[in-house]
Design a protein around this motif. Structure first.
Motif: not given
Ligand code: GDP
Length: 180
Positions: A81, A14, A77-78, A75
């Protein structure tokens, strides 16, 4: 042509940081060696994959870019994850983007897996070469890292001049692979 899309590992990475720091361009440099003067206006996430050979393994780097949704709590969490690596980006010429790191670090502590490898990248170093340009100092950056020992490494980059980017992704992928 025979396309082999197989891979040995999938690492979700990320890329986060305030709007405008250059996240999309860092990713597009790494994935397709392109740079754009425009800022994207997409809402949502951009996800791209790059199959990457490393130490005899085929790694699928799945890279998430937060397009236009910076600092939207819902956002996280996504975004985080199952993520194996996080690249936290700021703009070396922007105090606001450096201060914004506090927000992102909080999000990481709250939502990212403990095992995630976190790198900090200061982008736009091409601009820092101009005499008189405001820059965040090395001392400030080191101080920030001392406050947040979860940040494993710091890299200097320029998406514009294609500096420091391959190194960042390579080092991140290697570090993750070593833990596997
Ligand atoms: P994001 O919102 O974090 O994804 O940032 P973008 O990748 O969309 O970039 C925002 C703006 O900064 C665009 O105008 C880019 O052309 C510019 N930019 C990105 N990286 C660099 C860099 O390394 N140097 C310079 N000078 N400009 C950059």
């Amino acid at each position: 042509e025979d396309y082999d899309l197989g891979f040995d590992f999938l690492f979700k990475i990320s890329v986060i940081g305030d709007a405008g720091v250059g996240k999309s361009n860092l990713i597009s440099r790494f994935v397709s060696d392109t740079f754009s003067l425009d800022t994207k206006s997409t809402i949502g996430f951009d996800i791209c994959n790059k199959i990457y050979d490393l130490d005899g393994f085929r790694i699928n780097l799945q890279i998430l870019d937060t397009a236009g949704q910076e600092r939207f709590r819902s956002t996280s969490d996504f975004l985080f994850r199952f993520c194996a690596g996080i690249i936290l980006v700021f703009d070396i010429t922007s105090k606001t983007s450096f201060q914004g790191l506090d927000f992102w670090i909080e999000e990481i502590y709250k939502s990212a897996p403990d095992s995630a490898i976190i790198f900090l990248v200061s982008n736009k170093h091409d601009l820092a070469n101009d005499q008189g340009t405001f820059v965040i100092t090395d001392e400030e950056i080191t101080h920030f890292q001392e406050k947040h020992p979860k940040i494993l490494k710091i890299f200097k980059a320029s998406a514009k001049e294609n500096m420091g980017i391959k190194e960042t992704f390579h080092e991140l992928a290697s570090t993750i692979l070593q833990k596997e």
